[in-house]
Design an enzyme around this catalytic site. Structure first.
Site, short mmCIF file in Angstrom:
data_model
loop_
_atom_site.label_atom_id
_atom_site.label_comp_id
_atom_site.label_asym_id
_atom_site.label_seq_id
_atom_site.Cartn_x
_atom_site.Cartn_y
_atom_site.Cartn_z
N LYS A 53 23.34 -16.81 -20.94
CA LYS A 53 23.95 -15.77 -21.77
C LYS A 53 23.12 -15.44 -23.00
O LYS A 53 23.47 -14.56 -23.76
CB LYS A 53 25.36 -16.20 -22.18
CG LYS A 53 26.34 -16.22 -21.02
CD LYS A 53 27.76 -16.45 -21.49
CE LYS A 53 28.74 -16.32 -20.33
NZ LYS A 53 30.14 -16.55 -20.77
N THR A 78 43.32 -3.00 -25.23
CA THR A 78 44.20 -2.51 -24.16
C THR A 78 45.58 -3.11 -24.41
O THR A 78 45.83 -4.29 -24.12
CB THR A 78 43.68 -2.96 -22.78
OG1 THR A 78 42.31 -2.61 -22.66
CG2 THR A 78 44.47 -2.33 -21.65
N ASN A 137 30.26 -15.56 -30.03
CA ASN A 137 28.89 -16.10 -30.08
C ASN A 137 27.95 -15.09 -30.73
O ASN A 137 26.99 -14.61 -30.12
CB ASN A 137 28.39 -16.44 -28.67
CG ASN A 137 28.60 -17.90 -28.33
OD1 ASN A 137 28.68 -18.75 -29.20
ND2 ASN A 137 28.72 -18.19 -27.05
N GLU A 178 22.63 -27.93 -25.63
CA GLU A 178 23.35 -27.93 -24.36
C GLU A 178 22.42 -27.54 -23.21
O GLU A 178 22.42 -28.18 -22.15
CB GLU A 178 24.52 -26.95 -24.47
CG GLU A 178 25.39 -26.81 -23.25
CD GLU A 178 26.45 -25.73 -23.46
OE1 GLU A 178 26.57 -24.85 -22.59
OE2 GLU A 178 27.13 -25.76 -24.51
N TYR A 179 21.60 -26.51 -23.42
CA TYR A 179 20.60 -26.12 -22.42
C TYR A 179 19.69 -27.30 -22.10
O TYR A 179 19.37 -27.58 -20.94
CB TYR A 179 19.74 -24.97 -22.95
CG TYR A 179 20.24 -23.57 -22.71
CD1 TYR A 179 21.51 -23.17 -23.12
CD2 TYR A 179 19.43 -22.62 -22.11
CE1 TYR A 179 21.95 -21.87 -22.91
CE2 TYR A 179 19.86 -21.31 -21.91
CZ TYR A 179 21.12 -20.94 -22.31
OH TYR A 179 21.54 -19.66 -22.11
N LYS A 219 33.47 -9.52 -27.64
CA LYS A 219 32.05 -9.61 -27.30
C LYS A 219 31.18 -9.44 -28.54
O LYS A 219 31.41 -8.56 -29.36
CB LYS A 219 31.70 -8.55 -26.25
CG LYS A 219 30.31 -8.69 -25.67
CD LYS A 219 30.07 -7.67 -24.57
CE LYS A 219 28.66 -7.82 -24.00
NZ LYS A 219 28.39 -6.82 -22.95
N LYS A 240 26.16 -23.36 -34.32
CA LYS A 240 26.67 -23.17 -32.96
C LYS A 240 25.54 -22.78 -32.01
O LYS A 240 25.49 -23.24 -30.85
CB LYS A 240 27.76 -22.09 -32.95
CG LYS A 240 28.28 -21.70 -31.55
CD LYS A 240 28.83 -22.90 -30.79
CE LYS A 240 29.69 -22.52 -29.60
NZ LYS A 240 29.07 -21.69 -28.59
#
Length: 481
Positions: free
Chosen positions: A259, A36, A104, A191-192, A77, A184
């Site tokens: 996610k 955009t 990701n 992290e979880y 994304k 990563k």
């Protein structure tokens, strides 16, 4: 003017904008582009006002403004959007130009893109970017992998904008193909695990009747010792946070979102046959939290133990919780590094585990003092098979395991769910057990499916027993269980 920008960045969501401003601050000229186009003009007129950032109104315009070899970073994304942009960029670029995916993405997609673009003479990098919006602006942890020939071209930019730990950049080349995105992914899985362990410690303290301020004070103490980390620090701040209606945390609905990167880690663990149990439980805990209506209904009909949460010496038990959290955290990281080691073996990646720990020391969500100890472990023993076998971590668990067992046992007695703390303890006990009951399991498999077994001292020789005297003596070749 053509050829003035050092790098282009596609995708002007907050992460993209902040990375651009970070690069600009470090002296690089960045060309900003967004599907955009109005967003480009808006960004240049506001956040990027009075900077050297330039804009482009088409991909052709963007490419024309880049110095050669051209470097284009995507922050869009994951999935088809990345492939769509690559497809549009390919005819505009020349051999030796670099495309970087900073989203990701799944590591298998990154490996595929590396193979596809190599045939066209283009260099592809899949880079993990950790640290959220603040990290992107002031110094993220960067985990680049892919075509190694691209590294000298992007290294000056990446190591300038990344976080620093003890003066060293939290960015180094990870490995070929999807290695960067795999590392990563494991980072996100850990992290979880870290977050779930902290939530379980919070749940136990809350069940013991501690107030929000008391819990915040406890986390604050932990943050000044071996548990010093970003997640412990923000937990303290969250517990203390008040708005006009009081403590905000108590009003937040107890259903956790995700996610998918934690799930990817658990799936990869199954695919590679590595028991990454703690991260798996952390993912399932989020799934269980999503069953809010069912849990509310079950809470009124399913009975738990009559024993209430109480201890004779609260100060000591709070110290026990700290030790339990630390020991379980060691197991979580040990499992994560086990997974990376197995993936590296199968994919022929040359991963530097000490370097990975250093990359996570700053800029990322799991940053902690603890990672320095992991770096030291792999620096002194590059071929270390498991962190639990390193002297530092072995002694830490020896010191804390009685507390760990006490906390898990009490949580069970009180009916407080501690899936991460308990699965970590089960893994530790399983890993240190020379003879597990898998001999019975293997006999069961042979009994009903003729899957054969090995005898102790006769490894490599497979036997089948006709357990009932009515079956056959032929082993199975197709039926698996």
């Amino acid at each position: 003017m053509s050829g003035q920008a050092d790098i282009a960045l596609i995708g002007l969501a907050v992460m993209g904008q902040n990375l651009i401003l970070n690069m600009d601050e470090k002296g690089f000229v960045v060309c900003a582009y967004n599907r955009t186009v109005a967003k480009v003009k808006e960004f240049l007129a506001n956040e990027a006002k009075d900077t050297k950032v330039i804009g482009a109104d088409s991909l052709e315009d963007m490419v024309s403004k880049l110095k050669s070899p051209r470097k284009v970073m995507l922050l869009v994304k994951a999935g088809s959007a990345v492939d769509d942009f690559i497809q549009q960029l390919v005819p505009l670029l020349s051999a030796g130009d670099v495309i970087i995916d900073g989203g990701n993405s799944e590591y298998q997609d990154t490996s595929r893109r590396c193979d596809e673009l190599a045939k066209l003479g283009l260099l592809f990098v899949g880079s993990g970017v950790s640290g959220g919006e603040e990290g992107a602006r002031h110094g993220p942890s960067l985990m680049p992998g892919g075509h190694e020939a691209a590294w000298p071209l992007i290294q000056p930019i990446f190591q300038a904008i990344c976080a620093k730990a003890d003066g060293e950049p939290c960015c180094e080349w990870v490995g070929d193909g999807g290695a960067g995105h795999f590392v990563k992914m494991v980072h996100n899985g850990i992290e979880y695990g870290d977050m779930q362990l902290i939530c379980e410690a919070y749940h136990i303290m809350k069940s013991l009747g501690l107030s929000a301020d008391q819990m915040a004070d406890e986390f604050g103490k932990w943050n000044s010792a071996e548990l010093d980390s970003f997640l412990i620090e923000i937990t303290r701040d969250i517990l203390k946070y008040k708005d006009g209606k009081g403590y905000l945390l108590e009003r937040i609905r107890d259903t956790a979102g995700q996610k998918g990167t934690g799930k990817w880690t658990a799936i990869a663990a199954l695919q590679y046959g590595v028991p990454v149990t703690l991260i798996g439980e952390a993912v399932f805990s989020r799934c269980l939290s999503a069953l809010k209506d069912e849990r509310v209904q079950a809470s009124s009909v399913l009975k738990g133990p009559s024993t209430k949460a109480q201890v004779a010496n609260l100060t000591k038990f709070l110290d026990d919780i700290k030790h339990a959290l630390y020991c379980a955290k060691i197991v979580s990281y040990a499992q994560g590094f086990m997974l990376m080691r197995e993936a590296a073996r199968e994919n022929k990646w040359r991963l530097n585990y000490g370097g990975i720990a250093l990359m996570w020391r700053g800029g990322c969500i799991i940053r902690s003092v603890f990672l320095g100890n992991i770096k030291d472990a792999y620096t002194s023993q590059p071929e270390l098979s498991n962190l639990l076998l390193d002297d530092f971590f072995k002694k830490a668990i020896e010191r804390g395991q009685d507390s760990w067992r006490e906390v898990v046992a009490n949580a069970f007695r009180w009916g407080i769910p501690v899936p991460a703390l308990s699965t970590a303890l089960s893994f530790y006990d399983g890993y240190r057990t020379a003879k597990l009951p898998a001999n019975l399991l293997q006999a069961q498999r042979d009994y009903f499916g003729a899957h054969t077994y090995e005898l102790l001292g006769q490894e490599g020789q497979f036997h089948h027993t006709n357990w009932t005297g009515t079956g056959g003596n032929v082993s199975a070749s197709t039926y698996q269980a």
